[in-house]
Scaffold this motif. Structure first.
Motif, mmCIF file in Angstrom:
data_model
loop_
_atom_site.group_PDB
_atom_site.id
_atom_site.type_symbol
_atom_site.label_atom_id
_atom_site.label_comp_id
_atom_site.label_asym_id
_atom_site.label_seq_id
_atom_site.Cartn_x
_atom_site.Cartn_y
_atom_site.Cartn_z
ATOM 1 N N VAL A 1 0.851 -1.198 0.000
ATOM 2 C CA VAL A 1 0.000 0.000 0.000
ATOM 3 C C VAL A 1 0.891 1.253 0.000
ATOM 4 C CG1 VAL A 1 -2.154 -0.802 1.062
ATOM 5 C CG2 VAL A 1 -0.177 -0.357 2.505
ATOM 6 N N GLY B 1 2.701 1.762 2.959
ATOM 7 C CA GLY B 1 3.859 0.879 3.104
ATOM 8 C C GLY B 1 5.133 1.536 2.579
ATOM 9 N N ALA C 1 6.233 3.688 5.337
ATOM 10 C CA ALA C 1 6.852 2.867 6.402
ATOM 11 C C ALA C 1 8.270 2.468 5.993
ATOM 12 C CB ALA C 1 6.006 1.618 6.659
ATOM 13 N N HIS C 2 8.463 2.195 4.703
ATOM 14 C CA HIS C 2 9.789 1.829 4.209
ATOM 15 C C HIS C 2 10.774 2.993 4.395
ATOM 16 C CE1 HIS C 2 12.721 -0.354 1.825
ATOM 17 N NE2 HIS C 2 12.988 0.792 1.226
ATOM 18 N N ARG D 1 10.631 5.342 6.587
ATOM 19 C CA ARG D 1 10.980 5.465 8.017
ATOM 20 C C ARG D 1 12.060 4.434 8.380
ATOM 21 N NH1 ARG D 1 6.909 4.773 12.778
ATOM 22 N NH2 ARG D 1 5.515 4.479 11.040
ATOM 23 N N GLY D 2 11.898 3.230 7.851
ATOM 24 C CA GLY D 2 12.902 2.196 8.097
ATOM 25 C C GLY D 2 14.263 2.618 7.558
ATOM 26 N N ASN E 1 3.247 -9.396 5.716
ATOM 27 C CA ASN E 1 2.439 -8.283 5.195
ATOM 28 C C ASN E 1 2.960 -7.891 3.808
ATOM 29 O OD1 ASN E 1 4.752 -6.774 5.638
ATOM 30 N ND2 ASN E 1 3.935 -5.638 7.367
ATOM 31 N N GLY E 2 2.439 -6.800 3.259
ATOM 32 C CA GLY E 2 2.801 -6.432 1.895
ATOM 33 C C GLY E 2 4.281 -6.111 1.741
ATOM 34 N N LEU F 1 -2.743 -8.718 6.997
ATOM 35 C CA LEU F 1 -2.603 -7.347 6.497
ATOM 36 C C LEU F 1 -3.343 -6.333 7.355
ATOM 37 C CD1 LEU F 1 -3.171 -7.995 2.677
ATOM 38 C CD2 LEU F 1 -1.014 -7.966 3.939
ATOM 39 N N HIS G 1 -4.001 -3.203 5.945
ATOM 40 C CA HIS G 1 -4.902 -2.662 4.912
ATOM 41 C C HIS G 1 -5.397 -3.854 4.103
ATOM 42 C CE1 HIS G 1 -3.319 1.347 5.883
ATOM 43 N NE2 HIS G 1 -2.151 0.757 5.938
ATOM 44 N N ARG H 1 -5.626 -7.830 -2.421
ATOM 45 C CA ARG H 1 -4.242 -7.838 -1.909
ATOM 46 C C ARG H 1 -3.891 -9.199 -1.318
ATOM 47 N NH1 ARG H 1 -2.312 -4.247 2.281
ATOM 48 N NH2 ARG H 1 -0.238 -4.584 1.450
ATOM 49 N N ARG I 1 -6.280 -6.556 11.189
ATOM 50 C CA ARG I 1 -5.196 -7.448 11.620
ATOM 51 C C ARG I 1 -5.722 -8.478 12.623
ATOM 52 N NH1 ARG I 1 0.844 -5.078 11.100
ATOM 53 N NH2 ARG I 1 1.078 -6.698 9.545
ATOM 54 N N ASN J 1 13.148 0.471 13.930
ATOM 55 C CA ASN J 1 12.903 1.537 14.912
ATOM 56 C C ASN J 1 12.852 0.952 16.322
ATOM 57 O OD1 ASN J 1 12.002 3.584 16.494
ATOM 58 N ND2 ASN J 1 10.060 3.913 15.421
ATOM 59 N N GLU K 1 17.665 -4.539 9.443
ATOM 60 C CA GLU K 1 16.884 -4.472 8.204
ATOM 61 C C GLU K 1 16.412 -5.884 7.834
ATOM 62 O OE1 GLU K 1 15.340 -4.163 4.471
ATOM 63 O OE2 GLU K 1 17.209 -5.266 4.728
ATOM 64 N N LEU K 2 15.167 -5.951 7.372
ATOM 65 C CA LEU K 2 14.517 -7.234 7.086
ATOM 66 C C LEU K 2 15.373 -8.196 6.255
ATOM 67 C CD1 LEU K 2 11.646 -8.703 7.092
ATOM 68 C CD2 LEU K 2 11.352 -7.658 4.840
HETATM 69 O O1 PTJ Z 1 0.785 -4.579 4.096
HETATM 70 P P1 PTJ Z 1 -0.059 -4.045 5.230
HETATM 71 O O2 PTJ Z 1 -1.416 -3.619 4.767
HETATM 72 O O3 PTJ Z 1 -0.174 -5.021 6.371
HETATM 73 O O4 PTJ Z 1 0.658 -2.744 5.811
HETATM 74 C C1 PTJ Z 1 2.006 -2.825 6.205
HETATM 75 C C2 PTJ Z 1 2.520 -1.516 6.867
HETATM 76 C C3 PTJ Z 1 4.046 -1.589 6.855
HETATM 77 C C4 PTJ Z 1 2.049 -0.317 6.053
HETATM 78 C C5 PTJ Z 1 1.946 -1.425 8.300
HETATM 79 O O5 PTJ Z 1 2.278 -2.577 9.011
HETATM 80 C C6 PTJ Z 1 2.492 -0.210 9.014
HETATM 81 O O6 PTJ Z 1 1.923 0.876 8.929
HETATM 82 O O7 PTJ Z 1 3.596 -0.400 9.720
HETATM 83 P P2 PTJ Z 1 4.289 0.750 10.621
HETATM 84 O O8 PTJ Z 1 3.460 1.006 11.832
HETATM 85 O O9 PTJ Z 1 4.718 1.891 9.764
HETATM 86 O O10 PTJ Z 1 5.577 -0.018 11.104
HETATM 87 C C7 PTJ Z 1 6.550 -0.474 10.233
HETATM 88 C C8 PTJ Z 1 7.887 -0.489 10.984
HETATM 89 O O11 PTJ Z 1 8.814 -1.227 10.205
HETATM 90 C C9 PTJ Z 1 8.481 0.911 11.203
HETATM 91 O O12 PTJ Z 1 8.930 1.024 12.545
HETATM 92 C C10 PTJ Z 1 9.709 0.963 10.247
HETATM 93 O O13 PTJ Z 1 10.773 1.674 10.825
HETATM 94 C C11 PTJ Z 1 10.048 -0.518 10.118
HETATM 95 N N1 PTJ Z 1 10.638 -0.875 8.825
HETATM 96 C C12 PTJ Z 1 10.330 -0.382 7.600
HETATM 97 N N2 PTJ Z 1 11.049 -0.995 6.645
HETATM 98 C C13 PTJ Z 1 11.830 -1.919 7.274
HETATM 99 C C14 PTJ Z 1 11.562 -1.848 8.671
HETATM 100 N N3 PTJ Z 1 12.177 -2.638 9.561
HETATM 101 C C15 PTJ Z 1 13.058 -3.554 9.070
HETATM 102 N N4 PTJ Z 1 13.370 -3.677 7.761
HETATM 103 C C16 PTJ Z 1 12.774 -2.894 6.826
HETATM 104 N N5 PTJ Z 1 13.061 -3.037 5.522
#
Ligand code: PTJ
Length: 243
Positions: free
Chosen positions: A28, A31, A34-35, A37-38, A75-76, A101, A103, A108, A138, A178, A194-195
């Protein structure tokens, strides 16, 4: 085309994969945020597996190998970045794989399942039920999957499901760059890495696990110490930034 001699090659390839997966509906738009931020936290961690993250990865392997019913929740973002790594970990640990998921749409669920299948991952399928006390989707999981699991690996998670799973008495392992996130603070084992670096390390540790190492890692596990070490790692990166 990203040239492979680009100093940020790995990071650009990951970003490209996320962008492609947004276009194909696996990830999404949230996502992608979220990437990002990671990525920012990975910069602060020096973009490598720290000694404490390596320890967390070995400890995660110990819990997975000791489990009766381990499940990897995908997840995605996780599917887009690490389908092959998930396949290898599932095989090495004996864990089942379930798509879960935030979302959630049927489209999806199907796209992510097909993507995982094409990488050789066998995905649990069935009728999801609202088994967790959460108002969002979820909560929906399989009774014979996450519902019955004793150990659940939840990479890139949002905090309240992690809390709910822990409250149900499950061992929760998370991978989250984080160390300040609610998930990181709530999980039983937090891997601040990192994942795509973390998963192969857990897989290797599963393959090499002995009963003695497994018992020692579980007995000595201290998640607060791991989180503190991750924060110290960030402080060190900042302190050395201009040297
Ligand atoms: O696919 P869905 O619908 O289930 O949605 C997935 C997301 C990622 C959008 C959902 O779970 C979400 O909003 O997650 P958050 O609350 O933003 O948390 C994601 C966490 O993963 C954050 O703390 C990021 O810093 C961390 N992160 C992002 N990318 C990576 C990571 N940690 C490890 N490796 C990464 N590549």
């Amino acid at each position: 085309m990203i040239p492979d001699d680009h100093p940020r090659y790995r990071s650009l390839v990951a970003r490209e994969r996320i962008a492609d997966a947004v276009r194909s509906g696996i990830v999404v738009v949230e996502g992608a945020s979220a990437h990002g931020r990671g990525e920012a936290f990975d910069y602060l961690l020096g973009e490598e597996t720290s000694a404490s993250a390596a320890r967390a990865e070995e400890t995660a392997a110990a819990f997975l190998m000791a489990a009766d019913r381990p499940v990897i929740s995908v997840n995605g973002n996780t599917a887009a970045l690490a389908a092959v790594e998930i396949r290898d970990l599932a095989k090495a640990s004996g864990a089942a794989v379930e798509v879960n998921l935030f979302h959630r749409t049927e489209a999806r669920m199907e796209a992510i399942t097909a993507h995982l299948n094409s990488a050789g991952v066998s995905v649990l399928e069935g009728t999801a039920e609202r088994l967790l006390p959460l108002s969002h989707d979820r909560a929906l999981c399989l009774r014979e999957g996450i519902g019955a699991a004793d150990v659940v690996l939840v990479p890139l998670e949002d905090g309240d499901r992690c809390e709910a799973l822990v409250a149900m008495g499950k061992t929760v392992i998370t991978i989250d760059l984080n160390p300040l996130s609610r998930t990181a603070k709530t999980a039983t084992v937090t891997i601040v890495d990192e994942l795509t670096r973390a998963l192969p390390n857990i897989t290797r540790a599963c393959r090499e696990m002995t009963p003695e190492t497994q018992a020692r890692l579980i007995a000595a596990h201290d998640n607060t110490a791991l989180l503190r070490a991750a924060l110290e790692q960030i402080q060190e990166t900042l302190a050395d930034a201009l040297d």
